[in-house]
Design a protein around this motif. Structure first.
Motif, PDB file in Angstrom:
ATOM      1  N   TYR A   1       9.105 -18.949  -3.739  1.00  0.00           N
ATOM      2  CA  TYR A   1       9.387 -17.557  -4.101  1.00  0.00           C
ATOM      3  C   TYR A   1      10.018 -16.776  -2.954  1.00  0.00           C
ATOM      4  CZ  TYR A   1       6.103 -18.999  -7.674  1.00  0.00           C
ATOM      5  OH  TYR A   1       5.481 -19.704  -8.660  1.00  0.00           O
ATOM      6  N   ARG A   2      10.660 -17.488  -2.039  1.00  0.00           N
ATOM      7  CA  ARG A   2      11.253 -16.785  -0.918  1.00  0.00           C
ATOM      8  C   ARG A   2      12.274 -15.767  -1.389  1.00  0.00           C
ATOM      9  NH1 ARG A   2      14.296 -19.537   4.211  1.00  0.00           N
ATOM     10  NH2 ARG A   2      15.947 -19.991   2.743  1.00  0.00           N
ATOM     11  N   LYS A   3      13.133 -16.218  -2.299  1.00  0.00           N
ATOM     12  CA  LYS A   3      14.182 -15.344  -2.785  1.00  0.00           C
ATOM     13  C   LYS A   3      13.604 -14.129  -3.504  1.00  0.00           C
ATOM     14  CE  LYS A   3      18.596 -15.949  -4.746  1.00  0.00           C
ATOM     15  NZ  LYS A   3      19.459 -16.709  -5.652  1.00  0.00           N
ATOM     16  N   GLN A   4      12.630 -14.413  -4.338  1.00  0.00           N
ATOM     17  CA  GLN A   4      12.035 -13.331  -5.119  1.00  0.00           C
ATOM     18  C   GLN A   4      11.359 -12.315  -4.202  1.00  0.00           C
ATOM     19  OE1 GLN A   4      12.009 -16.486  -5.762  1.00  0.00           O
ATOM     20  NE2 GLN A   4      12.135 -16.930  -7.958  1.00  0.00           N
ATOM     21  N   LEU A   5      10.652 -12.853  -3.220  1.00  0.00           N
ATOM     22  CA  LEU A   5       9.985 -11.943  -2.281  1.00  0.00           C
ATOM     23  C   LEU A   5      10.997 -11.089  -1.530  1.00  0.00           C
ATOM     24  CD1 LEU A   5       6.968 -13.670  -0.536  1.00  0.00           C
ATOM     25  CD2 LEU A   5       7.066 -11.427  -1.603  1.00  0.00           C
ATOM     26  N   PHE A   6      12.092 -11.723  -1.185  1.00  0.00           N
ATOM     27  CA  PHE A   6      13.093 -10.940  -0.468  1.00  0.00           C
ATOM     28  C   PHE A   6      13.671  -9.854  -1.361  1.00  0.00           C
ATOM     29  CE2 PHE A   6      17.426 -10.132   1.067  1.00  0.00           C
ATOM     30  CZ  PHE A   6      17.080  -9.587   2.282  1.00  0.00           C
ATOM     31  N   MET A   7      13.872 -10.186  -2.605  1.00  0.00           N
ATOM     32  CA  MET A   7      14.355  -9.169  -3.537  1.00  0.00           C
ATOM     33  C   MET A   7      13.367  -7.999  -3.589  1.00  0.00           C
ATOM     34  SD  MET A   7      17.237  -9.969  -4.395  1.00  0.00           S
ATOM     35  CE  MET A   7      17.487  -8.569  -5.479  1.00  0.00           C
ATOM     36  N   LEU A   8      12.110  -8.359  -3.551  1.00  0.00           N
ATOM     37  CA  LEU A   8      11.076  -7.334  -3.569  1.00  0.00           C
ATOM     38  C   LEU A   8      11.210  -6.427  -2.340  1.00  0.00           C
ATOM     39  CD1 LEU A   8       8.807  -7.174  -5.692  1.00  0.00           C
ATOM     40  CD2 LEU A   8       7.260  -7.963  -3.912  1.00  0.00           C
ATOM     41  N   PHE A   9      11.451  -7.066  -1.207  1.00  0.00           N
ATOM     42  CA  PHE A   9      11.642  -6.293   0.023  1.00  0.00           C
ATOM     43  C   PHE A   9      12.853  -5.377  -0.111  1.00  0.00           C
ATOM     44  CE2 PHE A   9       9.318  -7.250   4.016  1.00  0.00           C
ATOM     45  CZ  PHE A   9       8.283  -7.961   3.433  1.00  0.00           C
ATOM     46  N   LEU A  10      13.912  -5.980  -0.631  1.00  0.00           N
ATOM     47  CA  LEU A  10      15.128  -5.192  -0.805  1.00  0.00           C
ATOM     48  C   LEU A  10      14.856  -3.973  -1.675  1.00  0.00           C
ATOM     49  CD1 LEU A  10      18.273  -7.371  -1.321  1.00  0.00           C
ATOM     50  CD2 LEU A  10      17.667  -5.826   0.517  1.00  0.00           C
ATOM     51  N   MET A  11      14.055  -4.220  -2.705  1.00  0.00           N
ATOM     52  CA  MET A  11      13.743  -3.124  -3.611  1.00  0.00           C
ATOM     53  C   MET A  11      13.077  -1.972  -2.859  1.00  0.00           C
ATOM     54  SD  MET A  11      12.253  -4.514  -7.151  1.00  0.00           S
ATOM     55  CE  MET A  11      11.051  -3.205  -7.158  1.00  0.00           C
ATOM     56  N   THR A  12      12.173  -2.321  -1.974  1.00  0.00           N
ATOM     57  CA  THR A  12      11.462  -1.247  -1.274  1.00  0.00           C
ATOM     58  C   THR A  12      12.432  -0.416  -0.454  1.00  0.00           C
ATOM     59  OG1 THR A  12      10.999  -2.541   0.677  1.00  0.00           O
ATOM     60  CG2 THR A  12       9.392  -2.622  -1.083  1.00  0.00           C
ATOM     61  N   MET A  13      13.521  -1.062  -0.070  1.00  0.00           N
ATOM     62  CA  MET A  13      14.509  -0.306   0.680  1.00  0.00           C
ATOM     63  C   MET A  13      15.077   0.819  -0.169  1.00  0.00           C
ATOM     64  SD  MET A  13      17.320  -2.249   2.827  1.00  0.00           S
ATOM     65  CE  MET A  13      18.753  -1.748   1.937  1.00  0.00           C
TER      66      MET A  13
ATOM     67  N   VAL B   1       0.826  -1.208   0.000  1.00  0.00           N
ATOM     68  CA  VAL B   1       0.000   0.000   0.000  1.00  0.00           C
ATOM     69  C   VAL B   1       0.859   1.257   0.000  1.00  0.00           C
ATOM     70  CG1 VAL B   1      -1.700   1.323   1.294  1.00  0.00           C
ATOM     71  CG2 VAL B   1      -1.903  -1.161   1.142  1.00  0.00           C
ATOM     72  N   PHE B   2       1.916   1.231   0.789  1.00  0.00           N
ATOM     73  CA  PHE B   2       2.651   2.473   0.985  1.00  0.00           C
ATOM     74  C   PHE B   2       3.961   2.563   0.228  1.00  0.00           C
ATOM     75  CE2 PHE B   2      -0.134   2.354   4.713  1.00  0.00           C
ATOM     76  CZ  PHE B   2      -0.767   3.571   4.544  1.00  0.00           C
ATOM     77  N   VAL B   3       4.339   1.505  -0.448  1.00  0.00           N
ATOM     78  CA  VAL B   3       5.576   1.590  -1.218  1.00  0.00           C
ATOM     79  C   VAL B   3       5.382   1.187  -2.680  1.00  0.00           C
ATOM     80  CG1 VAL B   3       7.960   0.870  -1.391  1.00  0.00           C
ATOM     81  CG2 VAL B   3       6.935   1.158   0.853  1.00  0.00           C
ATOM     82  N   PHE B   4       4.834   0.005  -2.870  1.00  0.00           N
ATOM     83  CA  PHE B   4       4.748  -0.472  -4.256  1.00  0.00           C
ATOM     84  C   PHE B   4       3.728   0.312  -5.067  1.00  0.00           C
ATOM     85  CE2 PHE B   4       6.321  -4.459  -2.192  1.00  0.00           C
ATOM     86  CZ  PHE B   4       7.596  -4.317  -2.681  1.00  0.00           C
ATOM     87  N   TRP B   5       2.551   0.410  -4.520  1.00  0.00           N
ATOM     88  CA  TRP B   5       1.510   1.137  -5.227  1.00  0.00           C
ATOM     89  C   TRP B   5       1.934   2.580  -5.507  1.00  0.00           C
ATOM     90  CZ3 TRP B   5      -1.956   2.029  -8.496  1.00  0.00           C
ATOM     91  CH2 TRP B   5      -2.827   3.111  -8.389  1.00  0.00           C
ATOM     92  N   PRO B   6       2.423   3.302  -4.495  1.00  0.00           N
ATOM     93  CA  PRO B   6       2.851   4.682  -4.760  1.00  0.00           C
ATOM     94  C   PRO B   6       3.915   4.776  -5.836  1.00  0.00           C
ATOM     95  CG  PRO B   6       2.800   4.277  -2.422  1.00  0.00           C
ATOM     96  CD  PRO B   6       2.528   2.972  -3.072  1.00  0.00           C
ATOM     97  N   MET B   7       4.775   3.757  -5.866  1.00  0.00           N
ATOM     98  CA  MET B   7       5.831   3.810  -6.869  1.00  0.00           C
ATOM     99  C   MET B   7       5.226   3.770  -8.268  1.00  0.00           C
ATOM    100  SD  MET B   7       8.924   4.276  -6.835  1.00  0.00           S
ATOM    101  CE  MET B   7       9.092   5.148  -8.375  1.00  0.00           C
ATOM    102  N   ILE B   8       4.296   2.875  -8.416  1.00  0.00           N
ATOM    103  CA  ILE B   8       3.637   2.756  -9.720  1.00  0.00           C
ATOM    104  C   ILE B   8       2.918   4.061 -10.067  1.00  0.00           C
ATOM    105  CG2 ILE B   8       1.819   1.518 -10.972  1.00  0.00           C
ATOM    106  CD1 ILE B   8       2.590  -0.906  -9.131  1.00  0.00           C
TER     107      ILE B   8
END
Ligand SMILES: Nc1ncnc2c1ncn2[C@@H]1O[C@H](COP(=O)(O)OP(=O)(O)OP(=O)(O)O)[C@@H](O)[C@H]1O
Ligand SMILES: Nc1ncnc2c1ncn2[C@@H]1O[C@H](COP(=O)(O)OP(=O)(O)OP(=O)(O)O)[C@@H](O)[C@H]1O
Ligand SMILES: O=P(O)(O)OC[C@H](O)CO
Ligand SMILES: [Mg+2]
Ligand SMILES: [Mg+2]
Lengths: 316, 285, 420, 368, 368
Positions: free
Chosen positions: B113-125, A49-56
């Motif tokens: 998809y553990r790895k992929q999900l973690f990459m996703l988390f990393l991305m948010t960083m 909600v607060f990171v992915f969506w806003p990015m898009i």
């Protein structure tokens, strides 16, 4: 498969458990996925909600001109990007940001490490010094800004007074484009120092003492111990600190707003401050979104580079 | 790096040693001055009347706590403090909890998809919140959270960054501990709560400090989402104060700053002992 | 207690600092005491620039204000955004006598004879100098209507005679002042008569007038009597602090500061009109300040409360009080007779200069303010140019860049909002 | 609780070489099963595979008849003593021991009781409130042991649980562990490098070497009928002598001066290895008819270990009574051996064993 | 490199009780000095005090005549094998071994050479590029050992350096360590809980117990002339028998059915403890004139350990030839002992020792 289970089976009973060894395999996966949902679900939802969506959304807005009320109104493709990169003021912001980020990260980590190492010494009253060193951690943006604004004040600040006494050329710290960024860097580093110190110090304290004993016995001197044992061992922490300081530096906003409002001559108009100005003062959301995307890409590239270049060399 | 336990002070007999000590103290004192200088200056001026400060004086005949009285009486500084305290504490607690939980999942749970999900988390960083304030503003606006604590807390209940940090910490636990726990028949929750968290206490404290401070230092976001003193946190509050005093009432501003710093410093001093040496020694050979 | 709860809350956003803020609080208190239906709650929302977007973006939510203050140059944008109930609506309904309010000020905030918002705090940019200091240093005070060189002379003298201890002059890096240089030189910033006759499509910042003004500053910088405090409220605070501490001789700023300046020092305050280019008559400057708006997203009774409050602060007495407390010009025709102002003028004759300046201006489209969106950008660009020039950049180049940037902004704003 | 290993193999991901190949055995309910082998042979790996901590590369593991390759450790209902202890550093000794029980929600009186008993058993009752880092090496090991004991799981895996204890305590612990195992009917799989431990505690012993099982047998059989030279060498201190010998008619010619008569004659090889335990060698002192020269003598309480060099310079270890007055360079006469084993010189497999006689060696006088 | 401990004491800060009290000894240049004692008696502590890793609470430590209490470890020029290995986790085996040398800026050829040698010595040449976590327990221990060996410091402290190795490897290592020590003239201080190690390697042994030194002596003397019952019990497996006995004229009455004649008679106590090594007991099987009943028999290769219960229900351990056909509940006759020691029943101090005779026990027939 679960149907074959005795209805009131007591899963705690080891005998029953082993009888179930095969069956539980799939049940365990189901249980694990329950844990996954429980452990990961809340974070994932919030981030969406607060990171992915806003990015898009930001990406979307960056392709538009926005009207008075911030709604996307005219699709312009990449022309926001093109215009930005043609704007010398923006390019100089970019340069200033990079300079700021690098200077802040390097200075923070080097000084933080210096403090952490100094605080490792076993002297009477060292705890007092440790407390002092970590104290800037409790000092927030606005407070730091207030303290330093006063220090940098051209008529009554300490720096002005010192240079007057010593007959040095007076530096108008915050109004002179050559010094304003430096002034902000000094303040940021000072503000960051406490936290960086504390983390590095904490990490050093947690290192297994036996390794240092072994090194001491082997006649390894302190410098070598530091570079060859402490550093590799705290490399995850160091890496962590580096990532944090870098990302945080990119996001610096408060000190700018409080100390220089981006001036003079955009010398301190860092990327985030520009985003703020364009969105929340000028009401130009399309442009601000474009700047946001660029900022994001820069941070992502730098973070990825860090992971690629340093991540592998970090000893876990 | 001297790593011998602090509980074993060495008695110094030789002169060489005390000379060395003296230089060590000298270094520490210099560092202290550098770190403390601006702070002391601020504290000192907060005791002086503004009239003297604006003349550039560093000494005044009227040293008093008047500025503090004025700040407390005429500004909502205490309210700002309270607001910040509420916001930062709630944010910190949730971040530590949610981050440690997701980090745990990435280290100790096996799933697709553990790895992929973690990459996703990393991305948010790497996606700075500051770059996403525009859509986030519309989100909290449409949620009706503007001008409320919730707007400043809910988006920060979790952090990719904290997850990353704790994942690192969990990965550094000796695998034998997880193994021993598996053998003992611990559930994931039990291992998480009773072993993983205590073991990573230092990291948790660090994260707690970090998230508290990040929240405490939030500036742009509250500036955008709060419109009254009832909810305004202290950073923006101080900014308001500074803006409101349209010619620099240095003394009072410095006093307000001091009022803001003092409680955090107290918390800091109290929290110091968590960073003791050798918390996790003796686990494995 | 229950009486307080039963009142309709009227949230009032403003951007006033210092004594202005105190006075607003006082107005709210008095107003609340004067009736039992409404409770006005003043809230400070930062500076003018910040408030505009806050107003726009909270509109329609529970966080939005019932009545708010917004700066002169935001009028066009707020008007186009259609978020306020026009003042004319209340004026007509109540048969409110709008003629008691200064027409110059009214004109700024009306469109086609319709009062959009209520002029409330109206200022004049003026030049302040430390009269006592000049006396002490034996320097002849500048004339009431000074030219650039008049000021340069005084500034240089201050610096020289104080052996550099006192800085002669500062001109804040401030877009508003930049605009006033143009107004005073009878130059339009935007086409269509500064936007009064249509939405501007072209703007200019690099003009003979602005170049002359910048040359004037540059001359002072080169002479070493100038000090640069940068931009923003920080800069304003610093210049005032320095002025009050006797470390600065002359500065240009809004009349809104008069009361603080009077209260802040025992030195005698000197005030002149806004300086003008040598050899050119002054065209006069535009009014500054802000007006009051009533949001259209609130229920009728709330809007009514807001209107009551607006009326309250526009009374002769309140306006007189307001001028005395701040330096904004009292807009009610009857205010000047109020004892509080009479007393002020007696004590500090210079306090009358801003009103005199305004009274002696012959209104034309160049000195009536810009009616244009994106003035904040304009000010940023102008400020940047000023900073560049103060730090040595070529005047023509700096101004040209700013002008180009602003034209681009105007074009894209017009495109985005489908203004043709 | 029978545990069956069916052709288990293990290759660590990082390395190409397998660590264990095709290990098969059935461990019976209530059995005390010991795994021995040289350092690095895969003992811990095997134990960890049984515990479910290390993945199985190939083969089948069944527990109580059910395939368990994929069963997570905690569902295997077993306890384990780790070679590296794996103590919880922030818990006291007592908390470490009781933690598993607590998390299994046993009543606290039961927990206290079991913790007290286990700590008493390992002599740590006094140190119950210490943290691991304040303990000596042996004390830490005992905490690890107590934790497994307190668990009372039906299967108990122990990885060198007594290696850091002194002989007295170890002897005591052995007895108590054995009693505990009997009383609770535990199935114990026990890794050790201590032969005495293997010999005295095991129902059966598995000898691992070179990635493979060398022999699985009772202690007596391992000692008396080693499958191959490796097993023979692995048990018995000092180590068995493995001497090269030529096969002659009815005798093994170790050395021009030392021949052993053979009763069995079905040996096809011309060269063999003869395995003789040092304690089985009988000697006389004195240069008359001597066939070996003493190289070293080490004193071991009531026995001495002598290494002597034969004529052809093969070395032989001999255990003699320490009463014997003997010193390096003395000449001795090997007069006979009690038992000996014959191994194939290439495959090192056992060909035959023979009861000898204390004075049956045909000895030629040797010039030294 | 003589090391002198003068009344060294140690009390850890957290606890009130001292761990070591007044330990004094002079360790000579080139001596192989072994410290033994039960788990937790302070062996590691003492070693760490000598190394300078743990502060000295009281007393003086001199190295080569210089007071060393405050000398930092690295200036003591010694090497050490830690009980917990203390390997650097992020360095390979070879890097671990060479690290100290490198930081002492030795030429790299010298370093390579020493590392290779040390690794070869501990059989780890093949694993030189592994990280510690990819090693087995015994392999890790050998890395720790190799590191100390490579250092070639004149003083080497070893804290149970072989505890995780199998008997064969350990035997090999013992020999090589001993050789190394001799060749380089090292002063080695060696902690072990393995008696064989203590006995075979030591020039002198220090026995620690109850915070104090119990005895410092050569191995032979420790075994043959233990200062007190503790030392006597500490050495020898199975443990020495300590039997209560009444002192009568010219004999010790252990039991109505078992008397030992005494040659010396200067004993003032009326009750004493008699220490008899299990291997020194001679028995006959058969109920005729039996004075003990077999309780357990454990098989130990070529010997068996028998525990038997005497008439007054004292238990006695006996080592017998495993050829002997004997089982639990058999009746046996103790016919004599070879050696025995007499200890004060309270102070446990040695009163006297006596050479006995294999058939001199006056035995009364016992009803079981
Ligand atoms: N840091 C400490 N704080 C308090 N007591 C300690 C500490 N370290 C060790 N001890 C105690 O001191 C005693 C001696 O410990 P030490 O490690 O020297 O024993 P040790 O003889 O080496 O035993 P082991 O053979 O089991 O390794 C032990 O009882 C131990 O519990
Ligand atoms: N994680 C790993 N990666 C690669 N090889 C490994 C790993 N762990 C162990 N090994 C190797 O596997 C072999 C068997 O290891 P294991 O720990 O089972 O030996 P062990 O029989 O228990 O030895 P010890 O008696 O020394 O403890 C060793 O050679 C070791 O080096
Ligand atoms: O500072 P003020 O209130 O006089 O206003 C100045 C300008 O008019 C703001 O746009
Ligand atoms: Mg192992
Ligand atoms: Mg120890």
């Amino acid at each position: 498969m679960l149907e074959s289970l005795p209805q009131n089976s007591n899963l705690q009973d080891p005998d029953v458990q082993s009888a179930l060894v095969q069956i539980t395999t799939s049940a365990r996966w189901r249980k694990d996925s329950l844990y996954v949902t429980l452990f990961l679900g809340p974070s994932l939802l919030l981030l969406s909600v607060f990171v992915f969506w806003p990015m898009i959304k930001t990406l979307y807005l960056s392709l538009f001109l926005t009207d008075n009320l911030g709604h996307a109104s005219v699709f312009v493709g990449l022309s926001n990007y093109v215009n930005l990169f043609k704007d010398p003021a923006y390019l100089s912001s970019l340069g200033a940001t990079l300079l700021y980020v690098i200077a802040v990260s390097v200075l923070t980590i080097v000084l933080g490490m210096l403090l952490a190492v100094a605080a490792q010494q076993h002297l009477q009253g060292i705890r007092f010094f440790r407390t002092i060193f970590s104290s800037t951690m409790g000092i927030s943006v606005s407070v730091a800004a207030i303290f330093w604004l006063f220090a940098f004040n051209p008529s009554v600040g300490v720096f002005a007074q010192i240079s007057q006494v010593l007959h040095l050329p007076e530096i108008n710290w915050l109004a002179d484009p050559h010094f304003a960024l430096l002034a902000v860097i000094i303040t940021t580093v000072w503000m960051n120092l406490g936290f960086t110190f504390l983390i590095l110090f904490g990490a050093l304290q947690q290192l297994p003492s036996s390794l240092f004993e072994a090194a001491k016995i082997a006649g390894v001197n302190k410098t070598t111990q530091f570079f060859k044992i402490s550093l590799p061992l705290i490399s995850p922490t160091l890496f962590f600190v580096l990532v944090v300081t870098l990302i945080d530096a990119f996001k610096s906003f408060g000190l700018i707003d409080l100390m220089t409002v981006g001036g003079p001559n955009n010398a301190t108009n860092l990327l985030v401050y520009r985003v703020y100005q364009d969105a929340f003062l000028n009401g130009n959301y399309g442009l601000a979104s474009t700047e946001s995307v660029i900022l994001t890409v820069i941070i992502a590239i730098i973070t990825l580079l860090q992971f690629k270049l340093l991540g592998k060399r970090v000893n876990y | 790096m001297e790593m011998s336990r602090p509980n074993e002070p060495t008695i110094n007999t030789t002169n060489i040693k005390s000379a060395k000590q003296l230089s060590q103290y000298a270094l520490l004192l210099i560092l202290t001055l550098l770190v403390l200088g601006p702070f002391l200056l601020g504290l000192w001026t907060s005791l002086m009347p503004t009239a003297d400060i604006s003349k550039g004086a560093l000494w005044s005949k009227n040293i008093s706590l008047d500025n503090y009285v004025t700040a407390i009486k005429t500004t909502p500084i205490l309210r700002y403090l309270l607001n910040s305290l509420v916001i930062s504490t709630v944010t910190m607690l949730f971040q530590v909890l949610l981050c440690s939980m997701s980090a745990y999942a990435f280290v100790f749970l096996k799933f697709k998809y553990r790895k992929q999900l973690f990459m996703l988390f990393l991305m948010t960083m790497m996606l700075p919140f500051e770059a996403e304030v525009i859509p986030n503003f519309s989100t909290v606006r449409s949620m009706g959270l503007l001008n409320h604590y919730a707007a400043m807390v809910i988006p920060f209940l979790t952090a990719a960054f904290g997850t990353f940090m704790l994942r690192q910490a969990f990965m550094q636990m000796p695998t034998e501990l997880k193994e021993a726990a598996d053998i003992e028949g611990l559930s994931h929750w039990q291992f998480y709560w009773h072993l993983a968290l205590p073991y990573t206490k230092v990291t948790l404290m660090t994260l707690a400090a970090y998230s508290f401070l990040s929240s405490w230092n939030q500036y742009l976001w509250p500036m955008l989402t709060t419109f009254s003193d009832n909810f305004r946190p202290v950073q923006d509050g101080l900014r308001q104060l500074q803006g409101q005093e349209s010619f620099n009432n240095w003394g009072m501003i410095q006093a307000s700053a001091a009022i803001v710093v003092i409680p955090t410093l107290i918390i800091l001093f109290v929290g110091q002992h968590y960073f003791k040496a050798g918390l996790n020694e003796g686990a494995v050979k | 207690r229950s009486e307080a709860a039963s009142r309709t809350p009227v949230v009032f956003w403003h951007e006033m600092t210092g004594p202005g803020q105190e006075q607003l609080k006082q107005f709210a208190k008095e107003f609340n005491a004067s009736q039992t239906k409404y409770r006005v709650e003043p809230q400070f929302e930062g500076n003018y620039n910040e408030a505009v977007q806050k107003i726009l973006h909270t509109h329609g939510t529970s966080a939005s204000p019932a009545v708010f203050q917004s700066m002169d140059v935001s009028t066009s944008q707020l008007y186009h955004a259609k978020i306020g109930t026009p003042m004319q609506h209340f004026i007509d309904r109540d048969h409110y006598d709008i003629n008691q309010t200064s027409p110059v000020a009214r004109a700024f905030y009306s469109q086609n004879g319709n009062q959009i918002s209520m002029p409330f705090n109206t200022s004049q940019p003026v030049l302040y100098y430390n009269a006592s200091l000049l006396k002490r240093l034996g320097i002849k005070a500048p004339p009431v209507d000074p030219s650039y060189s008049d000021i340069t002379r005084v500034a240089k003298a201050i610096s020289a005679k104080s052996h550099g201890k006192v800085k002669g002059l500062t001109v804040e890096e401030y877009g508003w002042l930049f605009e006033q240089f143009m107004a005073n030189g009878n130059e339009h910033l935007a086409n269509h008569e500064d936007g009064r006759t249509g939405i501007p499509t072209k703007v200019q910042l690099n003009t003979p007038g602005t170049q002359a003004a910048m040359k004037w500053v540059r001359e002072n910088i080169q002479a070493g009597d100038f000090i640069d405090y940068g931009a923003g409220s920080q800069a304003e605070s610093n210049e005032i602090a320095a002025f009050l501490a006797g470390k600065l001789g002359i500065f240009i700023q809004s009349s809104a500061y008069i009361s603080q300046l009077l209260a802040g020092t025992k030195d005698e305050l000197g005030i002149t009109y806004y300086p003008h280019q040598d050899g050119k008559p002054r065209n006069g400057v535009a009014v500054g300040g802000a007006s009051l708006w009533i949001s259209n997203d609130k229920p009728k009774d709330v809007q009514q409360g807001a209107w009551e409050f607006v009326k309250y602060v526009m009374t002769a007495k309140a306006q007189a009080q307001w001028q005395a407390a701040t330096g904004y010009l009292a807009l009610n025709k009857d205010s000047q007779k109020q004892p509080i102002l009479q007393k002020l003028y007696k004590q500090h004759p210079s306090a009358q200069i801003p009103s005199q300046q305004l009274a002696t201006i012959k209104a034309n489209t160049a000195n009536s303010g810009v009616f244009m969106e994106g003035v904040i950008q304009e000010r940023n660009l102008a400020q940047t140019a000023m900073a560049q020039i103060y730090n040595g950049k070529d005047i023509n180049k700096a101004l040209a860049i700013a002008e180009k940037g602003l034209n681009r902004t105007v074009a894209s704003t017009n495109q985005a909002n489908h203004y043709k | 609780m029978t545990i069956t290993l069916n052709q288990l193999s293990k290759t660590y991901e990082e390395s190409a070489q397998p660590v264990l190949k095709e290990v098969s055995v059935q461990i019976n309910d209530g059995e005390f099963f010991v795994i021995v082998g040289p350092s690095g042979c895969g003992k811990s790996t095997l134990l960890r595979m049984i515990a479910g901590l290390t993945s199985i590369s190939d083969g089948k593991l069944t527990i109580n008849g059910k395939l368990a390759n994929q069963v997570p450790p905690k569902d295997r209902a077993l306890s384990m003593v780790f070679q590296s202890y794996a103590l919880f550093p922030f818990m006291t000794v007592a908390e470490n021991v009781g933690f598993g029980l607590k998390s299994r929600k046993l009543p606290s009186s039961e927990i206290n009781h079991r913790v007290d008993d286990a700590l008493a058993m390992v002599n740590l009752s006094d140190l119950r409130d210490r943290k691991p880092k304040e303990l000596s090496g042996g004390q830490r090991q005992r905490v690890a042991l107590a934790r497994a004991i307190a668990s009372e799981a039906k299967i108990c895996l122990m990885d060198e649980p007594l290696s850091n204890l002194d002989a007295q305590l170890r002897a005591k612990m052995r007895i108590e562990l054995k009693q505990l195992q009997r009383n609770l009917g535990l199935t114990v799989i026990y890794v050790t490098h201590d032969q005495v431990e293997a010999m005295t505690m095991a129902d059966r012993v598995m000898v691992l070497n070179d990635q493979r099982v060398q022999q699985i047998d009772t202690p007596i059989n391992l000692y008396q009928r080693p499958n191959n030279a490796f097993v023979a060498q692995f048990f018995g201190t000092p180590q068995i002598n493995l001497l090269k010998a030529n096969v002659a008619e009815r005798e093994l010619v170790i050395d021009s001066a030392l021949h052993l008569p053979m009763t069995k004659t079905q040996i096809n090889n011309s060269k063999v290895l003869v395995g003789i335990r040092p304690a089985d060698v009988r000697i006389q002192i004195g240069s008359r008819g001597a066939n070996a020269r003493v190289a070293t003598v080490s004193y071991l309480g009531n026995q001495s270990v002598i290494t002597a060099v034969l004529n052809d310079s093969q070395t032989i270890r001999i255990v003699a009574d320490s009463q014997l007055q003997i010193a390096a360079d003395d000449l001795i006469k090997i007069i006979g051996v009690e038992d000996f084993h014959i191994f194939d010189i290439n495959s090192q497999k056992l060909i035959g064993s023979q009861k000898g006689d204390v004075s049956d060696a045909r000895v030629a006088a040797t010039e030294f």
